[in-house]
Design a protein around this motif. Structure first.
Motif, PDB file in Angstrom:
ATOM      1  N   PHE A 133       0.822  -1.210   0.000  1.00 20.41           N
ATOM      2  CA  PHE A 133       0.000   0.000   0.000  1.00 20.41           C
ATOM      3  C   PHE A 133       0.855   1.259   0.000  1.00 20.41           C
ATOM      4  O   PHE A 133       1.818   1.378   0.775  1.00 20.41           O
ATOM      5  CB  PHE A 133      -0.930   0.025   1.211  1.00 20.41           C
ATOM      6  CG  PHE A 133      -1.739   1.291   1.343  1.00 20.41           C
ATOM      7  CD1 PHE A 133      -2.783   1.554   0.470  1.00 20.41           C
ATOM      8  CD2 PHE A 133      -1.428   2.242   2.305  1.00 20.41           C
ATOM      9  CE1 PHE A 133      -3.511   2.731   0.563  1.00 20.41           C
ATOM     10  CE2 PHE A 133      -2.151   3.419   2.418  1.00 20.41           C
ATOM     11  CZ  PHE A 133      -3.198   3.662   1.545  1.00 20.41           C
ATOM     12  N   ALA A 134       0.469   2.209  -0.867  1.00 18.39           N
ATOM     13  CA  ALA A 134       1.138   3.510  -0.934  1.00 18.39           C
ATOM     14  C   ALA A 134       0.091   4.585  -1.151  1.00 18.39           C
ATOM     15  O   ALA A 134      -0.977   4.338  -1.735  1.00 18.39           O
ATOM     16  CB  ALA A 134       2.157   3.540  -2.076  1.00 18.39           C
ATOM     17  N   TYR A 135       0.402   5.814  -0.677  1.00 18.40           N
ATOM     18  CA  TYR A 135      -0.503   6.933  -0.909  1.00 18.40           C
ATOM     19  C   TYR A 135       0.299   8.137  -1.378  1.00 18.40           C
ATOM     20  O   TYR A 135       1.508   8.229  -1.189  1.00 18.40           O
ATOM     21  CB  TYR A 135      -1.302   7.279   0.351  1.00 18.40           C
ATOM     22  CG  TYR A 135      -0.487   7.899   1.461  1.00 18.40           C
ATOM     23  CD1 TYR A 135      -0.267   9.279   1.521  1.00 18.40           C
ATOM     24  CD2 TYR A 135       0.064   7.106   2.471  1.00 18.40           C
ATOM     25  CE1 TYR A 135       0.486   9.845   2.539  1.00 18.40           C
ATOM     26  CE2 TYR A 135       0.809   7.661   3.486  1.00 18.40           C
ATOM     27  CZ  TYR A 135       1.023   9.034   3.519  1.00 18.40           C
ATOM     28  OH  TYR A 135       1.764   9.592   4.515  1.00 18.40           O
ATOM     29  N   GLU A 136      -0.419   9.065  -1.995  1.00 14.47           N
ATOM     30  CA  GLU A 136       0.176  10.283  -2.538  1.00 14.47           C
ATOM     31  C   GLU A 136      -0.768  11.444  -2.284  1.00 14.47           C
ATOM     32  O   GLU A 136      -1.976  11.333  -2.510  1.00 14.47           O
ATOM     33  CB  GLU A 136       0.401  10.100  -4.042  1.00 14.47           C
ATOM     34  CG  GLU A 136       1.096  11.221  -4.753  1.00 14.47           C
ATOM     35  CD  GLU A 136       1.269  10.892  -6.229  1.00 14.47           C
ATOM     36  OE1 GLU A 136       0.571  11.515  -7.059  1.00 14.47           O
ATOM     37  OE2 GLU A 136       2.076   9.999  -6.554  1.00 14.47           O
ATOM     38  N   LEU A 137      -0.242  12.578  -1.797  1.00  8.85           N
ATOM     39  CA  LEU A 137      -1.022  13.784  -1.545  1.00  8.85           C
ATOM     40  C   LEU A 137      -0.486  14.898  -2.447  1.00  8.85           C
ATOM     41  O   LEU A 137       0.728  15.093  -2.522  1.00  8.85           O
ATOM     42  CB  LEU A 137      -0.927  14.194  -0.075  1.00  8.85           C
ATOM     43  CG  LEU A 137      -1.339  13.147   0.955  1.00  8.85           C
ATOM     44  CD1 LEU A 137      -1.078  13.660   2.366  1.00  8.85           C
ATOM     45  CD2 LEU A 137      -2.802  12.761   0.785  1.00  8.85           C
ATOM     46  N   SER A 138      -1.391  15.649  -3.093  1.00 10.97           N
ATOM     47  CA  SER A 138      -0.965  16.626  -4.094  1.00 10.97           C
ATOM     48  C   SER A 138      -1.719  17.939  -3.956  1.00 10.97           C
ATOM     49  O   SER A 138      -2.925  17.954  -3.669  1.00 10.97           O
ATOM     50  CB  SER A 138      -1.202  16.083  -5.513  1.00 10.97           C
ATOM     51  OG  SER A 138      -0.558  14.840  -5.707  1.00 10.97           O
ATOM     52  N   ALA A 139      -1.009  19.032  -4.186  1.00  6.89           N
ATOM     53  CA  ALA A 139      -1.614  20.361  -4.354  1.00  6.89           C
ATOM     54  C   ALA A 139      -1.472  20.758  -5.819  1.00  6.89           C
ATOM     55  O   ALA A 139      -0.423  20.532  -6.432  1.00  6.89           O
ATOM     56  CB  ALA A 139      -0.923  21.389  -3.460  1.00  6.89           C
ATOM     57  N   HIS A 140      -2.535  21.363  -6.384  1.00 10.24           N
ATOM     58  CA  HIS A 140      -2.590  21.640  -7.815  1.00 10.24           C
ATOM     59  C   HIS A 140      -2.652  23.148  -8.099  1.00 10.24           C
ATOM     60  O   HIS A 140      -3.373  23.888  -7.408  1.00 10.24           O
ATOM     61  CB  HIS A 140      -3.839  20.995  -8.430  1.00 10.24           C
ATOM     62  CG  HIS A 140      -3.892  19.507  -8.295  1.00 10.24           C
ATOM     63  ND1 HIS A 140      -3.950  18.666  -9.377  1.00 10.24           N
ATOM     64  CD2 HIS A 140      -3.891  18.699  -7.201  1.00 10.24           C
ATOM     65  CE1 HIS A 140      -3.998  17.408  -8.964  1.00 10.24           C
ATOM     66  NE2 HIS A 140      -3.964  17.413  -7.628  1.00 10.24           N
ATOM     67  N   PHE A 141      -1.925  23.563  -9.135  1.00 10.64           N
ATOM     68  CA  PHE A 141      -1.980  24.926  -9.661  1.00 10.64           C
ATOM     69  C   PHE A 141      -2.115  24.819 -11.180  1.00 10.64           C
ATOM     70  O   PHE A 141      -1.519  23.925 -11.788  1.00 10.64           O
ATOM     71  CB  PHE A 141      -0.715  25.710  -9.296  1.00 10.64           C
ATOM     72  CG  PHE A 141      -0.447  25.769  -7.827  1.00 10.64           C
ATOM     73  CD1 PHE A 141      -0.871  26.857  -7.077  1.00 10.64           C
ATOM     74  CD2 PHE A 141       0.210  24.726  -7.180  1.00 10.64           C
ATOM     75  CE1 PHE A 141      -0.631  26.910  -5.713  1.00 10.64           C
ATOM     76  CE2 PHE A 141       0.448  24.763  -5.815  1.00 10.64           C
ATOM     77  CZ  PHE A 141       0.026  25.859  -5.081  1.00 10.64           C
ATOM     78  N   ILE A 142      -2.894  25.717 -11.787  1.00 12.56           N
ATOM     79  CA  ILE A 142      -3.140  25.588 -13.225  1.00 12.56           C
ATOM     80  C   ILE A 142      -3.106  26.940 -13.916  1.00 12.56           C
ATOM     81  O   ILE A 142      -3.541  27.951 -13.356  1.00 12.56           O
ATOM     82  CB  ILE A 142      -4.486  24.869 -13.490  1.00 12.56           C
ATOM     83  CG1 ILE A 142      -4.585  24.413 -14.938  1.00 12.56           C
ATOM     84  CG2 ILE A 142      -5.673  25.746 -13.088  1.00 12.56           C
ATOM     85  CD1 ILE A 142      -5.696  23.410 -15.188  1.00 12.56           C
TER      86      ILE A 142
END
Length: 302
Positions: A95-104
């Motif tokens: 099991f692995a997880y990823e957290l992301s903040a987005h800019f566009i």
């Protein structure tokens, strides 16, 4: 205008070739060492837009910088370039997880059905959860992973308008080694339901997407892999494929460079080569999809 867009596509393809040649030349210089041996490779980012089944080793953590760009729709200049800052943690061997903040950033002018806009904004956040069902290795030629990627967006990814959007991409990922430690293949099947409401809208809109993609990747040196991918996408109104809106086929090259055991660069480019939108007799679906896609990912593991 078309000349400029074609020049951009040629420039990106040329950049892939140049970086690959430079990476290959770097591997040829100096005396032979243990690094010249083709050891086992991690497939997670090996295939560009197509996921690999590997999730990493237990305990690994990484910071990633990812840029995904879409170019060209009908009528005028169009670009939507999304930047993500990501933290990834492999909690267990499965099991692995990823957290992301987005800019566009959107730059749109004269495109059919879209208002002109030129802006950069914080667009939302997402998480990605991966579960390794079957690890590839001795006695198991196929790796199999499932993933779910929920995302909240405050900016519409297509037109740049303010919105409230909630989506989740569910994906089944399989890969295998056709030549041990040299030639790899992957297959992805995805389903993505979404609900969204513009700031001035009264009703929530519901849509869904289906995707099928496959890729090959070949390690030309122990640290450099090149490949090709194909992707088929379908767009629908309704959360469960109620009303068909359009379809598109994409093809393009992929590249991965492992600078060290802790730093890698992955890149991909795709062009829409076939497709159509409902009630539009013209070639390609440039209503629901862009004509070109590009992705660049830089990972620092610690």
């Amino acid at each position: 205008m078309r000349t400029g867009l074609h020049a951009r596509a040629i420039f990106i393809a040329a950049a892939f070739l140049i970086v690959t040649i430079v990476g290959a030349q770097a591997q040829k210089t100096g005396a032979p060492s243990a690094a010249d041996v083709f050891h086992e490779a991690e497939s997670k980012y090996l295939f560009g837009f197509v996921d690999g089944a590997d999730i990493g080793n237990e305990g690994e953590k990484a910071i990633e910088f990812e840029t995904t760009a879409e170019f060209k729709r009908r009528g005028g200049p169009y670009s939507a370039i999304e930047h993500e800052i990501e933290f990834e943690h492999v909690v267990t061997q499965n099991f692995a997880y990823e957290l992301s903040a987005h800019f566009i950033n959107h730059q749109i002018s004269g495109v059919e059905g879209l208002d002109d806009i030129n802006q950069t904004a914080f667009s939302g956040a997402s998480a990605k959860l991966r579960y390794l069902i079957l690890g590839r290795g001795p006695g198991s030629p196929i790796g199999l992973t499932i993933s779910a990627e929920p995302e909240w967006s405050r900016i519409d990814g297509t037109d740049g308008t303010q919105t409230q959007s909630y989506s989740t991409e569910f994906k089944l990922v399989a890969d295998t080694e056709l030549i041990p430690n040299r030639l790899f293949a992957a297959l992805n099947i995805s389903y993505e339901p979404e609900i969204a409401k513009g700031v001035d809208a009264d009703m929530w809109e519901r849509s869904s997407g289906f995707g099928l993609s496959a890729a090959l990747a070949f390690r030309v040196t122990p640290k450099v892999a090149i490949g090709a991918a194909v992707e088929y996408d379908r767009a629908y109104d309704g959360l469960l494929f109620q009303t068909f809106q359009g379809e598109a086929w994409y093809v393009g090259p992929t590249l991965q460079i492992n600078f060290t055991q802790k730093i890698l660069l992955a890149a991909a480019f795709m062009a829409q080569v076939s497709g159509h939108a409902v009630d539009d007799p013209r070639a390609l679906d440039l209503t629901n999809f862009s004509q070109y896609r590009a992705n660049l990912k830089l990972e620092f593991e610690f």
